[in-house]
Design a protein around this motif. Sequence first.
Motif, PDB file in Angstrom:
ATOM      1  N   GLU A  52       0.804  -1.226   0.000  1.00  0.00           N
ATOM      2  CA  GLU A  52       0.000   0.000   0.000  1.00  0.00           C
ATOM      3  C   GLU A  52       0.835   1.274   0.000  1.00  0.00           C
ATOM      4  N   SER A  53       0.199   2.393  -0.374  1.00  0.00           N
ATOM      5  CA  SER A  53       0.851   3.703  -0.348  1.00  0.00           C
ATOM      6  C   SER A  53       1.530   3.934   0.994  1.00  0.00           C
ATOM      7  N   ASN A  77      -1.442  -4.122 -10.335  1.00  0.00           N
ATOM      8  CA  ASN A  77      -2.301  -3.285  -9.494  1.00  0.00           C
ATOM      9  C   ASN A  77      -3.622  -3.029 -10.195  1.00  0.00           C
ATOM     10  N   GLY A  81      -0.889   3.762 -10.495  1.00  0.00           N
ATOM     11  CA  GLY A  81      -0.157   4.037  -9.272  1.00  0.00           C
ATOM     12  C   GLY A  81       1.252   4.521  -9.554  1.00  0.00           C
ATOM     13  N   LYS A  82       1.980   4.779  -8.474  1.00  0.00           N
ATOM     14  CA  LYS A  82       3.361   5.239  -8.577  1.00  0.00           C
ATOM     15  C   LYS A  82       4.195   4.544  -7.506  1.00  0.00           C
ATOM     16  N   ASP A  94       5.748   5.493 -12.879  1.00  0.00           N
ATOM     17  CA  ASP A  94       4.314   5.235 -13.054  1.00  0.00           C
ATOM     18  C   ASP A  94       4.093   3.753 -13.285  1.00  0.00           C
ATOM     19  N   GLN A 123       4.203   4.745  -3.542  1.00  0.00           N
ATOM     20  CA  GLN A 123       3.807   6.131  -3.305  1.00  0.00           C
ATOM     21  C   GLN A 123       2.305   6.328  -3.462  1.00  0.00           C
ATOM     22  N   LYS A 124       1.721   5.692  -4.486  1.00  0.00           N
ATOM     23  CA  LYS A 124       0.286   5.839  -4.731  1.00  0.00           C
ATOM     24  C   LYS A 124      -0.236   4.527  -5.290  1.00  0.00           C
ATOM     25  N   GLY A 125      -1.259   3.977  -4.652  1.00  0.00           N
ATOM     26  CA  GLY A 125      -1.867   2.748  -5.142  1.00  0.00           C
ATOM     27  C   GLY A 125      -1.623   1.583  -4.209  1.00  0.00           C
ATOM     28  N   GLU A 126      -2.131   0.431  -4.595  1.00  0.00           N
ATOM     29  CA  GLU A 126      -1.903  -0.823  -3.876  1.00  0.00           C
ATOM     30  C   GLU A 126      -1.442  -1.849  -4.900  1.00  0.00           C
TER      31      GLU A 126
END
Length: 135
Positions: A52-53, A77, A81-82, A94, A123-126
């Motif tokens: 996770e983020s 994912n 996300g990043k 990315d 950083q962003k997303g799962e």
Amino acid sequence: MGRNGFAYFDKDTANYWVATGKHSSGNQGRTYRNDGVDISKNGDQVEVNHFESGEWLQYTVESTENKTFNVSLLLSNTADGKIIFESADKRLVDVPSGSQWHSINLRNVPFHKGKNTFRIIAQKGEFNFQSIHFK
């Protein structure tokens, strides 16, 4: 592997009921161990899932010489996300969405002779994270 905050950072580490009297699962994948890193089995593959983020995994590798490598990460994912790949330099990458596995390729990653430490940071997303390859 080490402890939370040193070898990895995971938001949902295990609670062994001692302090709170309430059970919470540390490993959402329920495979291999139950201390925080979410590990699951997918067929004959073992992978980190529910990455996770804000969570990160740290690795140490040994290089026989000063050299740049191409590093490939295998991730999946459900939403765009990043991740951050942090070694001698820091790269924001990315990761496209989709249920299939994506090979994320990082070119010319510098490693020095001897021990090298790097982190993969969500950083962003799962994400689900299956492997790292060096070429």
